[in-house]
Design a protein around this motif. Structure first.
Motif, PDB file in Angstrom:
ATOM      1  N   PRO A 107      -4.084  -3.944  13.930  1.00  0.00           N
ATOM      2  CA  PRO A 107      -2.729  -3.641  13.444  1.00  0.00           C
ATOM      3  C   PRO A 107      -2.768  -2.759  12.195  1.00  0.00           C
ATOM      4  O   PRO A 107      -3.648  -2.910  11.337  1.00  0.00           O
ATOM      5  CB  PRO A 107      -2.147  -5.019  13.121  1.00  0.00           C
ATOM      6  CG  PRO A 107      -2.936  -5.973  13.945  1.00  0.00           C
ATOM      7  CD  PRO A 107      -4.311  -5.381  14.081  1.00  0.00           C
ATOM      8  N   HIS A 108      -1.796  -1.863  12.129  1.00  0.00           N
ATOM      9  CA  HIS A 108      -1.750  -0.844  11.073  1.00  0.00           C
ATOM     10  C   HIS A 108      -1.931  -1.423   9.657  1.00  0.00           C
ATOM     11  O   HIS A 108      -2.782  -0.960   8.889  1.00  0.00           O
ATOM     12  CB  HIS A 108      -0.411  -0.102  11.212  1.00  0.00           C
ATOM     13  CG  HIS A 108      -0.119   0.839  10.119  1.00  0.00           C
ATOM     14  ND1 HIS A 108      -0.666   2.099  10.066  1.00  0.00           N
ATOM     15  CD2 HIS A 108       0.665   0.714   9.014  1.00  0.00           C
ATOM     16  CE1 HIS A 108      -0.227   2.708   8.970  1.00  0.00           C
ATOM     17  NE2 HIS A 108       0.574   1.895   8.326  1.00  0.00           N
ATOM     18  N   GLY A 109      -1.152  -2.444   9.320  1.00  0.00           N
ATOM     19  CA  GLY A 109      -1.216  -2.997   7.970  1.00  0.00           C
ATOM     20  C   GLY A 109      -2.565  -3.642   7.682  1.00  0.00           C
ATOM     21  O   GLY A 109      -3.114  -3.515   6.582  1.00  0.00           O
ATOM     22  N   VAL A 144      -5.828   5.905   1.945  1.00  0.00           N
ATOM     23  CA  VAL A 144      -5.935   4.584   2.595  1.00  0.00           C
ATOM     24  C   VAL A 144      -5.403   4.692   4.028  1.00  0.00           C
ATOM     25  O   VAL A 144      -6.058   4.253   4.985  1.00  0.00           O
ATOM     26  CB  VAL A 144      -5.165   3.502   1.802  1.00  0.00           C
ATOM     27  CG1 VAL A 144      -5.192   2.181   2.548  1.00  0.00           C
ATOM     28  CG2 VAL A 144      -5.739   3.343   0.406  1.00  0.00           C
ATOM     29  N   HIS A 145      -4.238   5.302   4.169  1.00  0.00           N
ATOM     30  CA  HIS A 145      -3.682   5.475   5.514  1.00  0.00           C
ATOM     31  C   HIS A 145      -4.566   6.407   6.349  1.00  0.00           C
ATOM     32  O   HIS A 145      -4.786   6.168   7.532  1.00  0.00           O
ATOM     33  CB  HIS A 145      -2.249   6.013   5.446  1.00  0.00           C
ATOM     34  CG  HIS A 145      -1.227   4.927   5.278  1.00  0.00           C
ATOM     35  ND1 HIS A 145      -1.084   4.237   4.104  1.00  0.00           N
ATOM     36  CD2 HIS A 145      -0.334   4.396   6.148  1.00  0.00           C
ATOM     37  CE1 HIS A 145      -0.137   3.329   4.253  1.00  0.00           C
ATOM     38  NE2 HIS A 145       0.335   3.390   5.489  1.00  0.00           N
ATOM     39  N   ALA A 146      -5.075   7.463   5.724  1.00  0.00           N
ATOM     40  CA  ALA A 146      -5.920   8.418   6.455  1.00  0.00           C
ATOM     41  C   ALA A 146      -7.184   7.733   6.981  1.00  0.00           C
ATOM     42  O   ALA A 146      -7.567   7.901   8.143  1.00  0.00           O
ATOM     43  CB  ALA A 146      -6.305   9.585   5.540  1.00  0.00           C
ATOM     44  N   ILE A 204       0.837  -1.203   0.000  1.00  0.00           N
ATOM     45  CA  ILE A 204       0.000   0.000   0.000  1.00  0.00           C
ATOM     46  C   ILE A 204       0.882   1.267   0.000  1.00  0.00           C
ATOM     47  O   ILE A 204       0.567   2.248  -0.680  1.00  0.00           O
ATOM     48  CB  ILE A 204      -1.003  -0.031   1.175  1.00  0.00           C
ATOM     49  CG1 ILE A 204      -1.975  -1.205   0.966  1.00  0.00           C
ATOM     50  CG2 ILE A 204      -1.768   1.281   1.295  1.00  0.00           C
ATOM     51  CD1 ILE A 204      -2.866  -1.516   2.149  1.00  0.00           C
ATOM     52  N   HIS A 205       2.004   1.231   0.725  1.00  0.00           N
ATOM     53  CA  HIS A 205       2.938   2.373   0.657  1.00  0.00           C
ATOM     54  C   HIS A 205       3.350   2.618  -0.796  1.00  0.00           C
ATOM     55  O   HIS A 205       3.404   3.755  -1.257  1.00  0.00           O
ATOM     56  CB  HIS A 205       4.210   2.097   1.470  1.00  0.00           C
ATOM     57  CG  HIS A 205       3.986   2.011   2.940  1.00  0.00           C
ATOM     58  ND1 HIS A 205       4.825   1.318   3.782  1.00  0.00           N
ATOM     59  CD2 HIS A 205       3.022   2.542   3.732  1.00  0.00           C
ATOM     60  CE1 HIS A 205       4.382   1.415   5.021  1.00  0.00           C
ATOM     61  NE2 HIS A 205       3.289   2.151   5.024  1.00  0.00           N
ATOM     62  N   ALA A 206       3.666   1.521  -1.478  1.00  0.00           N
ATOM     63  CA  ALA A 206       4.155   1.648  -2.855  1.00  0.00           C
ATOM     64  C   ALA A 206       3.055   2.187  -3.774  1.00  0.00           C
ATOM     65  O   ALA A 206       3.295   3.082  -4.593  1.00  0.00           O
ATOM     66  CB  ALA A 206       4.641   0.283  -3.350  1.00  0.00           C
TER      67      ALA A 206
HETATM   68 FE   LIG Z   1       1.748   2.135   6.557  1.00  0.00          FE
END
Ligand SMILES: [Fe+2]
Length: 372
Positions: free
Chosen positions: A266-268, A252-254, A185-187
């Motif tokens: 968990p974050h991921g 997505v992170h927001a 997801i970062h990528a």
């Molecule tokens: Fe992350």
């Protein structure tokens, strides 16, 4: 304007023993880690170093209370280097304890105390997800303020990011899955960020390919196959860290933040819950922008004619980590409006990097679709 920077020196080393020899680990070193990573890998090769186990100060996401308690134990110690061996919590706290002034940590995070790194910092990740070894940010929960807060400053860059694949071989499959999906997801988020540029895109694309091909191998050959590809997953996680460290993450992170914070997911895993639904909406709102190139890349890996690329991606990801609805996590329907409000008012640092703006109604609609 700076487009791209990788500050730490990057190293790949085959074993923990070889790392200790090459870096002459010993007196003057403060190792922040946990027994799971230390025992069996570093026993007997880090003699003379002070070893601190973070678990003594609490479990889970890092908090100001953990940092303050740790500070009391280390404030009179002499150390020149901080060596972090661990996942996100250990790395985030190591970035803090490499600073000249650590306490009160709330003042450090609210920028009342300037950051000034006075210790050399070496980071060795033990998951393939955060990418935190190459970023200059740490996030902790400030219990005195009732919120999570990120601190981003050049003083938090590590001097060395060291990748040692053998450390990941005992990572439980579930942690492997949630952390590597976070890296994916970062990528992908950083690829579509307005701050992306040819340098970050190269790292994003390579990370996407490595992770998705690795997943296909696991689906074809079983969970044990991940250890044959662990070097690639670790590399991909660092590539993705380089990409998002420069171009940022986004919706997505927001959107996962209020949900993971409230339900301690968990974050991921929380990012994974939100991920494909956000991209389906991006695709509907702005199908002719850069997302077309991303879709072509994803289609070349997951197959099909491109019309159902996110469904196919979801099928692949759910073979690695089954996806649950928000309802299955215990979320109540009335909380969807609260989460939406949080995204619209508190997550601007991340939503500024959205591929295309998402309105309050669209954010709410995504949560509704995920509700179940
Ligand atoms: Fe992350």
């Amino acid at each position: 304007m700076s487009q791209f920077r990788v500050k730490p020196t990057l190293c790949q080393i085959d074993s923990c023993k070889a790392f200790c020899e090459q870096f002459e680990v010993g007196k003057g070193d403060l190792i922040l880690t946990n027994p799971t990573y230390f025992e069996g890998f570093f026993d007997g090769c880090a003699d003379g170093a002070t070893v601190v186990f973070l678990k003594k100060y609490g479990k889970g996401e890092p908090t100001d209370l953990m940092v303050e308690a740790l500070y009391q134990d280390i404030k009179d110690l002499e150390y020149k280097r901080v060596i972090a061996i661990g996942g996100g919590s250990i790395i985030d706290i190591a970035k803090i304890i490499a600073q000249e002034t650590i306490s009160p940590v709330v003042d450090l995070f609210e920028k009342k105390i300037p950051t000034k790194k006075t210790k050399e910092l070496i980071i060795i990740p033990t998951t393939c997800g955060t990418g935190s070894e190459v970023t200059s940010v740490s996030v902790i929960e400030l219990t005195v303020r009732g919120t999570k807060l990120g601190l981003q400053t050049d003083e938090e860059f590590a001097d060395y990011a060291v990748l040692i694949p053998e450390l990941l071989e005992k990572l439980p499959f579930r942690f492997f899955a949630t952390s590597s999906i976070d890296a994916l997801i970062h990528a992908i988020e950083s690829y579509l960020s307005p701050k992306a540029n040819p340098f970050t895109e190269m790292f994003s694309v390579e990370a996407i390919k490595l992770i998705l091909h690795g997943y296909q191998e696991i689906v074809a050959h079983g969970e044990a196959a991940r250890n044959e590809h662990i070097k690639e997953f670790l590399l991909a996680s660092t590539y993705a860290g380089i990409a998002f460290g420069n171009a940022g993450c986004a919706a997505v992170h927001a959107m996962s933040m209020p949900f993971s914070g409230t339900y301690h997911v968990p974050h991921g895993e929380a990012n994974y819950v939100v991920f494909t639904e956000v991209f389906k909406v991006y695709n509907r709102l702005a199908p002719d922008g850069k997302i077309r190139i991303l879709n072509e890349l994803l289609t070349s890996i997951v197959g099909g004619d491109g019309s159902d690329v996110y469904e196919r991606l979801e099928t692949l990801l759910s073979a690695i980590l089954p996806k649950k609805t928000l309802k299955e996590y215990g979320v109540k329907e009335e909380e969807l409006a609260v989460f939406t409000e949080n995204v619209m008012t508190k997550q601007g640092r991340l939503t500024a990097n959205n591929y295309t703006p998402l309105s309050k109604e669209e954010v709410y609609g995504i949560y509704q679709n995920l509700y179940g």
